[in-house]
Design a protein around this motif. Sequence first.
Motif, PDB file in Angstrom:
ATOM      1  N   ARG A   1      34.405 -28.650  34.170  1.00 13.53           N
ATOM      2  CA  ARG A   1      35.124 -27.237  34.204  1.00 13.53           C
ATOM      3  C   ARG A   1      35.620 -26.943  32.798  1.00 13.53           C
ATOM      4  O   ARG A   1      35.690 -27.858  31.909  1.00 13.53           O
ATOM      5  N   VAL A   2      35.641 -25.426  32.699  1.00 12.29           N
ATOM      6  CA  VAL A   2      36.095 -25.152  31.044  1.00 12.29           C
ATOM      7  C   VAL A   2      37.479 -24.199  31.307  1.00 12.29           C
ATOM      8  O   VAL A   2      37.563 -23.455  32.195  1.00 12.29           O
ATOM      9  N   ILE A   3      38.418 -24.430  30.281  1.00 11.59           N
ATOM     10  CA  ILE A   3      39.308 -23.824  30.035  1.00 11.59           C
ATOM     11  C   ILE A   3      39.355 -23.274  28.657  1.00 11.59           C
ATOM     12  O   ILE A   3      39.057 -24.294  27.851  1.00 11.59           O
ATOM     13  N   ALA A   4      39.339 -21.942  28.083  1.00 12.13           N
ATOM     14  CA  ALA A   4      38.989 -21.628  26.855  1.00 12.13           C
ATOM     15  C   ALA A   4      40.301 -20.732  26.435  1.00 12.13           C
ATOM     16  O   ALA A   4      41.175 -20.202  27.263  1.00 12.13           O
ATOM     17  N   THR A   5      40.398 -20.729  25.192  1.00 18.15           N
ATOM     18  CA  THR A   5      41.320 -20.093  24.543  1.00 18.15           C
ATOM     19  C   THR A   5      40.705 -18.599  23.815  1.00 18.15           C
ATOM     20  O   THR A   5      39.505 -18.765  23.361  1.00 18.15           O
ATOM     21  N   THR A   6      41.622 -17.649  23.611  1.00 19.30           N
ATOM     22  CA  THR A   6      40.981 -16.382  22.584  1.00 19.30           C
ATOM     23  C   THR A   6      41.912 -15.662  22.520  1.00 19.30           C
ATOM     24  O   THR A   6      43.244 -15.752  22.853  1.00 19.30           O
ATOM     25  N   SER A   7      41.670 -14.770  21.625  1.00 14.06           N
ATOM     26  CA  SER A   7      42.740 -13.700  21.192  1.00 14.06           C
ATOM     27  C   SER A   7      42.680 -12.341  21.661  1.00 14.06           C
ATOM     28  O   SER A   7      43.613 -11.498  21.502  1.00 14.06           O
ATOM     29  N   SER A   8      41.461 -12.012  22.559  1.00 12.39           N
ATOM     30  CA  SER A   8      41.421 -10.822  22.989  1.00 12.39           C
ATOM     31  C   SER A   8      41.119 -10.697  24.513  1.00 12.39           C
ATOM     32  O   SER A   8      40.284 -11.698  24.929  1.00 12.39           O
ATOM     33  N   ASP A   9      41.681  -9.992  24.972  1.00 14.88           N
ATOM     34  CA  ASP A   9      41.096  -9.796  26.458  1.00 14.88           C
ATOM     35  C   ASP A   9      39.627  -9.380  26.745  1.00 14.88           C
ATOM     36  O   ASP A   9      39.237  -9.889  27.787  1.00 14.88           O
ATOM     37  N   LYS A  10      39.096  -8.832  25.881  1.00 11.16           N
ATOM     38  CA  LYS A  10      37.845  -8.397  26.190  1.00 11.16           C
ATOM     39  C   LYS A  10      37.042  -9.872  25.840  1.00 11.16           C
ATOM     40  O   LYS A  10      35.936 -10.065  26.530  1.00 11.16           O
TER      41      LYS A  10
ATOM     42  N   GLN B   1      47.122 -15.671  21.112  1.00  8.46           N
ATOM     43  CA  GLN B   1      48.252 -15.158  20.364  1.00  8.46           C
ATOM     44  C   GLN B   1      49.548 -14.890  21.191  1.00  8.46           C
ATOM     45  O   GLN B   1      50.645 -15.056  20.639  1.00  8.46           O
ATOM     46  N   SER B   2      49.211 -14.460  22.416  1.00  8.79           N
ATOM     47  CA  SER B   2      50.526 -14.315  23.378  1.00  8.79           C
ATOM     48  C   SER B   2      51.105 -15.673  23.860  1.00  8.79           C
ATOM     49  O   SER B   2      52.228 -15.704  24.442  1.00  8.79           O
ATOM     50  N   THR B   3      50.284 -16.670  23.970  1.00  3.80           N
ATOM     51  CA  THR B   3      50.686 -18.072  24.162  1.00  3.80           C
ATOM     52  C   THR B   3      50.789 -18.975  23.164  1.00  3.80           C
ATOM     53  O   THR B   3      49.692 -19.864  23.211  1.00  3.80           O
ATOM     54  N   PRO B   4      51.407 -19.169  22.191  1.00  6.30           N
ATOM     55  CA  PRO B   4      51.338 -19.789  20.914  1.00  6.30           C
ATOM     56  C   PRO B   4      51.325 -21.337  21.358  1.00  6.30           C
ATOM     57  O   PRO B   4      50.830 -22.085  20.708  1.00  6.30           O
ATOM     58  N   ASN B   5      52.215 -21.769  22.628  1.00  7.33           N
ATOM     59  CA  ASN B   5      52.212 -23.144  22.909  1.00  7.33           C
ATOM     60  C   ASN B   5      51.042 -23.253  23.915  1.00  7.33           C
ATOM     61  O   ASN B   5      51.320 -23.920  25.033  1.00  7.33           O
ATOM     62  N   TRP B   6      49.787 -22.855  23.636  1.00  8.09           N
ATOM     63  CA  TRP B   6      48.547 -22.904  24.559  1.00  8.09           C
ATOM     64  C   TRP B   6      48.477 -24.312  25.042  1.00  8.09           C
ATOM     65  O   TRP B   6      47.698 -24.651  26.046  1.00  8.09           O
ATOM     66  N   GLY B   7      48.485 -25.213  24.043  1.00  8.77           N
ATOM     67  CA  GLY B   7      48.376 -26.662  24.215  1.00  8.77           C
ATOM     68  C   GLY B   7      49.007 -27.005  25.561  1.00  8.77           C
ATOM     69  O   GLY B   7      48.486 -28.034  26.630  1.00  8.77           O
ATOM     70  N   GLU B   8      50.397 -26.820  25.469  1.00  9.24           N
ATOM     71  CA  GLU B   8      51.249 -27.238  26.682  1.00  9.24           C
ATOM     72  C   GLU B   8      50.769 -26.575  27.979  1.00  9.24           C
ATOM     73  O   GLU B   8      50.900 -27.150  28.971  1.00  9.24           O
ATOM     74  N   VAL B   9      50.469 -25.325  27.754  1.00 10.01           N
ATOM     75  CA  VAL B   9      50.191 -24.539  28.825  1.00 10.01           C
ATOM     76  C   VAL B   9      48.874 -25.077  29.636  1.00 10.01           C
ATOM     77  O   VAL B   9      48.686 -25.290  30.997  1.00 10.01           O
ATOM     78  N   VAL B  10      48.013 -25.512  28.722  1.00 11.99           N
ATOM     79  CA  VAL B  10      46.721 -26.128  29.273  1.00 11.99           C
ATOM     80  C   VAL B  10      47.192 -27.377  30.131  1.00 11.99           C
ATOM     81  O   VAL B  10      46.588 -27.520  31.177  1.00 11.99           O
ATOM     82  N   LYS B  11      47.930 -27.977  29.490  1.00 16.25           N
ATOM     83  CA  LYS B  11      48.440 -29.341  30.140  1.00 16.25           C
ATOM     84  C   LYS B  11      49.043 -29.269  31.457  1.00 16.25           C
ATOM     85  O   LYS B  11      48.728 -29.948  32.486  1.00 16.25           O
ATOM     86  N   GLU B  12      50.023 -28.273  31.471  1.00 16.85           N
ATOM     87  CA  GLU B  12      50.604 -27.901  32.612  1.00 16.85           C
ATOM     88  C   GLU B  12      49.569 -27.482  33.804  1.00 16.85           C
ATOM     89  O   GLU B  12      49.664 -27.814  34.994  1.00 16.85           O
ATOM     90  N   ARG B  13      48.712 -26.593  33.470  1.00 15.32           N
ATOM     91  CA  ARG B  13      47.577 -25.940  34.398  1.00 15.32           C
ATOM     92  C   ARG B  13      46.835 -26.961  34.833  1.00 15.32           C
ATOM     93  O   ARG B  13      45.999 -27.032  35.954  1.00 15.32           O
ATOM     94  N   THR B  14      46.255 -27.881  34.092  1.00 12.44           N
ATOM     95  CA  THR B  14      45.295 -28.720  34.355  1.00 12.44           C
ATOM     96  C   THR B  14      45.658 -30.355  34.622  1.00 12.44           C
ATOM     97  O   THR B  14      45.084 -31.069  35.112  1.00 12.44           O
ATOM     98  N   GLY B  15      46.924 -30.585  34.256  1.00 17.95           N
ATOM     99  CA  GLY B  15      47.280 -32.044  34.152  1.00 17.95           C
ATOM    100  C   GLY B  15      46.646 -32.866  32.912  1.00 17.95           C
ATOM    101  O   GLY B  15      46.862 -34.103  32.851  1.00 17.95           O
ATOM    102  N   GLY B  16      46.053 -31.913  32.184  1.00 21.63           N
ATOM    103  CA  GLY B  16      45.685 -32.488  30.946  1.00 21.63           C
ATOM    104  C   GLY B  16      44.049 -32.528  31.201  1.00 21.63           C
ATOM    105  O   GLY B  16      43.396 -33.215  32.259  1.00 21.63           O
ATOM    106  N   VAL B  17      43.428 -32.017  29.897  1.00 21.18           N
ATOM    107  CA  VAL B  17      41.925 -32.002  29.875  1.00 21.18           C
ATOM    108  C   VAL B  17      41.297 -33.310  29.648  1.00 21.18           C
ATOM    109  O   VAL B  17      41.972 -34.063  28.931  1.00 21.18           O
TER     110      VAL B  17
END
Lengths: 349, 349, 349, 349
Positions: free
Chosen positions: D201-210, D227-243
């Motif tokens: 499974r993949v969770i990716a980050t990017t700076s643009s919707d396109k 960019q809109s989620t500067p604490n993206w690491g914590e968010v990934v942890k929340e969503r996935t339980g940790g990659v």
Amino acid sequence: MEKGGEISMTNRQISGYMQSYRLKRAGTLDELETVKEEIPQVQRGEVLVKVKATSLNYRDLAMVHNDYPGGVADNLIPLSDGAGEIVAVGEGVRRFQVGDRVAGNFTKEWFGGKRPVYTEPYGSHSDGWLTEYKVLNPELLVAIPDHLSYEQASTLPCAAVTAWSALHGPSPLAAGDTVLTLGSGGVSVFAIQLAKLLGLRVIATTSSDKKAEKLKELGAEDVINYQSTPNWGEVVKERTGGVQRVVEVGGPATIKQSLQAVANGEEVAMIGVLTKEGDKLDYFDIFGRASTRTIGVGSREDFENMNKLIADKKMTPIIDSMFSFDQVREAFEYLASQKFFGKIVIRHN
Amino acid sequence: MEKGGEISMTNRQISGYMQSYRLKRAGTLDELETVKEEIPQVQRGEVLVKVKATSLNYRDLAMVHNDYPGGVADNLIPLSDGAGEIVAVGEGVRRFQVGDRVAGNFTKEWFGGKRPVYTEPYGSHSDGWLTEYKVLNPELLVAIPDHLSYEQASTLPCAAVTAWSALHGPSPLAAGDTVLTLGSGGVSVFAIQLAKLLGLRVIATTSSDKKAEKLKELGAEDVINYQSTPNWGEVVKERTGGVQRVVEVGGPATIKQSLQAVANGEEVAMIGVLTKEGDKLDYFDIFGRASTRTIGVGSREDFENMNKLIADKKMTPIIDSMFSFDQVREAFEYLASQKFFGKIVIRHN
Amino acid sequence: MEKGGEISMTNRQISGYMQSYRLKRAGTLDELETVKEEIPQVQRGEVLVKVKATSLNYRDLAMVHNDYPGGVADNLIPLSDGAGEIVAVGEGVRRFQVGDRVAGNFTKEWFGGKRPVYTEPYGSHSDGWLTEYKVLNPELLVAIPDHLSYEQASTLPCAAVTAWSALHGPSPLAAGDTVLTLGSGGVSVFAIQLAKLLGLRVIATTSSDKKAEKLKELGAEDVINYQSTPNWGEVVKERTGGVQRVVEVGGPATIKQSLQAVANGEEVAMIGVLTKEGDKLDYFDIFGRASTRTIGVGSREDFENMNKLIADKKMTPIIDSMFSFDQVREAFEYLASQKFFGKIVIRHN
Amino acid sequence: MEKGGEISMTNRQISGYMQSYRLKRAGTLDELETVKEEIPQVQRGEVLVKVKATSLNYRDLAMVHNDYPGGVADNLIPLSDGAGEIVAVGEGVRRFQVGDRVAGNFTKEWFGGKRPVYTEPYGSHSDGWLTEYKVLNPELLVAIPDHLSYEQASTLPCAAVTAWSALHGPSPLAAGDTVLTLGSGGVSVFAIQLAKLLGLRVIATTSSDKKAEKLKELGAEDVINYQSTPNWGEVVKERTGGVQRVVEVGGPATIKQSLQAVANGEEVAMIGVLTKEGDKLDYFDIFGRASTRTIGVGSREDFENMNKLIADKKMTPIIDSMFSFDQVREAFEYLASQKFFGKIVIRHN
């Protein structure tokens, strides 16, 4: 069939009666009887499982016919594979709670790492799953994937974990490798399904064009009819340059061709003995060719790793047919016919 | 024996003549002749090795007698195992410099990972080491431990790396495990020596009390006389509860007992075919018991890892006897006698 | 100190009273009290252990001082490390029998494979071993080597298994590799002892010449005084070309030098936090250098594998000093002094 | 742009002139010049490759700007990644023949196993691939998948092999595991493509919707705007339980969030330094969390294993844009813009 009396739940305990099948003495199906027993009570550190479904494997038939290596103790409850719901938990249990959906690991105390030297198989040395309620150490259980019914989950402990170990166990195949499967039994069908999830190519054997179609639907890239092509091992070698793994469920009658099919340095995973007779092996059948390794189902960790993949990919086991709890004899007779494709399941209510 | 003429070194090139042995045609020792040849010149990316010593393995004898699987090309220089000094390097070579002490890796282009499908063995498909000078791609060479003489180092490529792979290769034993070795040939003696450095226990077989003493001196905790104890495999199983590994150098005549000796789930590492006849194997000789795996010597990385340990522990190979470069015939005849303990070496000057 | 009343054994049950230490509330040693409790009775699938000895680790001190990450529940029995004799077994127990000598695995339900996500550490989340009797699921116990006393065996669960995991766990070192150990605490001393059995070279640090001597006696090939050589990491790199592993017990104050000491691509095994302050890390302290991995003690299988080696080589743990069951406070105070070499043990009778 | 003169082929040799780019001195793009050179002649054991395409990586830009760790020698041919056709083979070459389609392995002499201590990177320490013809030891090359064009194949050596090593190298992920990728550069895009083939499974980050849309098309199950989620690491942890793995291409500015995203005991694979500034790391950012490991591209065996999967699944690299051989400057400028998605390729004719 009469069910096991009134059920009451007090203080997380369930009391009353239940029905169990017991094999009075290994020999024939006539020895398989139902008995009315008290529902066991959980003690500290234990859980009570309401068994919802069980599934059959060839080894269960061998036990009934007293043809199981290591023998079969009298009066045990048969079947290694069951799934159910936790309905009571003892003091101090943290691993599961009431309502959890679980299945038993085939090799009870094999949690990970090397297989324990001594084990007490369900059905031959300890009570198995063909009962309505079962009390267990929670460490012997694994959670089952959410998307699976109890019937589907009951097919996993022996056949699916064996297929998983053959492909991904101690010597995991790499994506892109090719695996040879034999026939359409439970292990072989799971091997094909899991192989596709693991990025492997599959070449399968079968005896009928109809089954060949089904095997291709499951994802086999190529299928060979082993009746019209008795030297199927050599043919596989020619077509593939040698496979990286054989999931060898046949035994004495197929091992020689299986050893022909495999690429040098790769592996034949020996699983079962569906056949009893075959040519003897020459030293040079194994020397300088494939490694051979016997698969002993797998550990709890193997089961859990497999479940993670099954859950993620929403893989569903192939059930050939389902029987009710009072049709166990018919289920065993159907198993003996070898005419199925996938797994045979018994619904417990 | 006449040596190969004048040697001069100009601009890192060495010119002049050298002596090489060539097997005109596989069949008998009479076909092994010395020829006077020009010393080869290094080209870009190559090195020239002055060969200082070679060692013999049973396979070399099988080649001479045209009894080697895969056949033997005419007119090649024999021997897979050699050590020497770099005396010239071509443009762009960084791996070695003049003066470095090296040995050739047995399986030429096997650098690490899986064994390449196609190889050109020294002596059967490409020129080997029984010569005074040899030009090579430096990637085919490994540095030898400082504390070893060239004669000692020349014993490593086939026998020691094979023993290393059997104990520590794809499925490494853990310190405390027990290994069974058979007899006193090169691989078995190295297996005992390396086993001790790896923290393993050793049980060995032999046919004489005198050799038993030597095997114990090398570190074998237990030795069984396989002549007075023809069921030595079962005896090993009784005494040890089953070993974790057999270093199986015997072949058809010993494999059955070797399979008896090993603990369930552990491994028989199949190495050689010192014997040609034996009982056929039953399916159940391998199913449900040990894994079997054929050892194909090892990669350059295996060789280098082994050398690191040998260097650190100052392990010295056991040389049974040394012959001069003009006693090659006598060396082969002694090899055929099977009366030695350890390795047979040829000094090249 | 008064012992726990009369003991009687009926039908494999032992009844009567026992003494336990309980930490009423984490904070100071004054909160550590002895209480008289009923000896617990085994239920189905359980065993009763008569605890014979326990050993101390820094983490036990951190718990007393309420300085343990994750907190410490009130009123628990302290200590993770204990050894004893099985004195009663419940129905259905097959793993052990009365009279067996056992120790508890540090991470309770970690049997092998990946560490479970949730655990309940002894002493902080569940009752530990500082008591006279303890009832347990037998799966949480391992057999101890025959040649060890209970006092010696009690030192293994945390410190020795940690050292073992650091050297031989998920990324096992190869014989001939070099390991750097820091100081003379329990883990470091075990790391040196185990390293020698595994064929590894050791370079150690210490602050005193006297301890340096002891470390060399244990087998360290080289010792560096970290007080007179504050850039010990760079010195280790110079002397060794970079070690293959650091057993990093120091924490913030030592990690930078540890990262200096390791060869590119090799590993710093992070174990503890004996220090609390240190320079922050730059990205390039970890990028392009060593891997870092936190060691969380180990699984039951790790413990059993280690015991096999310890038994085979008759390795004996280094005990600095022993205290009686009523000298627990003194033992903790001595632990706080950091003036010992090896392990601190409490004899339970 | 003028091409390199007449080409003639005699006796497997090609003679005449060719064009190469050389970086006279690291500093600016102005130092990159084309030179007319003689086509090199193969010697024994060598092959001549007609280079058909090359691809760019950030490291190539760093070299031009003299910002590459380890420095850049004067007057070398740039670029590590190239693919072409074998047009001449020297005496004794067996690995390839004229007409074979090949690419160079990034780390030249890393064939398998542990990475060699010393290497001579293309472009900084030895001539790279930005030329028309290149003579090489054939061991430094791998065959490319049949279904790929030279342009597509030229993208593999650095970025794809790095992504492969991050997912499947020394610590391979299991199917069902989740990986976090950062942004849309070459390595990250390959990581997503390969992850899907490996059952991850993949969770990716990017700076643009396109770009988010494109990442989802490639198979990312989830995308977060960093960019809109500067604490993206914590968010990934929340969503996935940790990659289970982070493919960390960012460096100092992203490492802290990457460490937040990963499950305990799992791994951050550190690859690059697209950023130079970031907060310092606290000891507890790495202790007790993820392992960290630096990926150094991979071995020839890694490259070949990856190619097997790419060939089997007919995976095609994502090329953002292609430039002609006389547009190299424009290609580097576009690389500097960081505005692309996938790889930048140069066609050599």
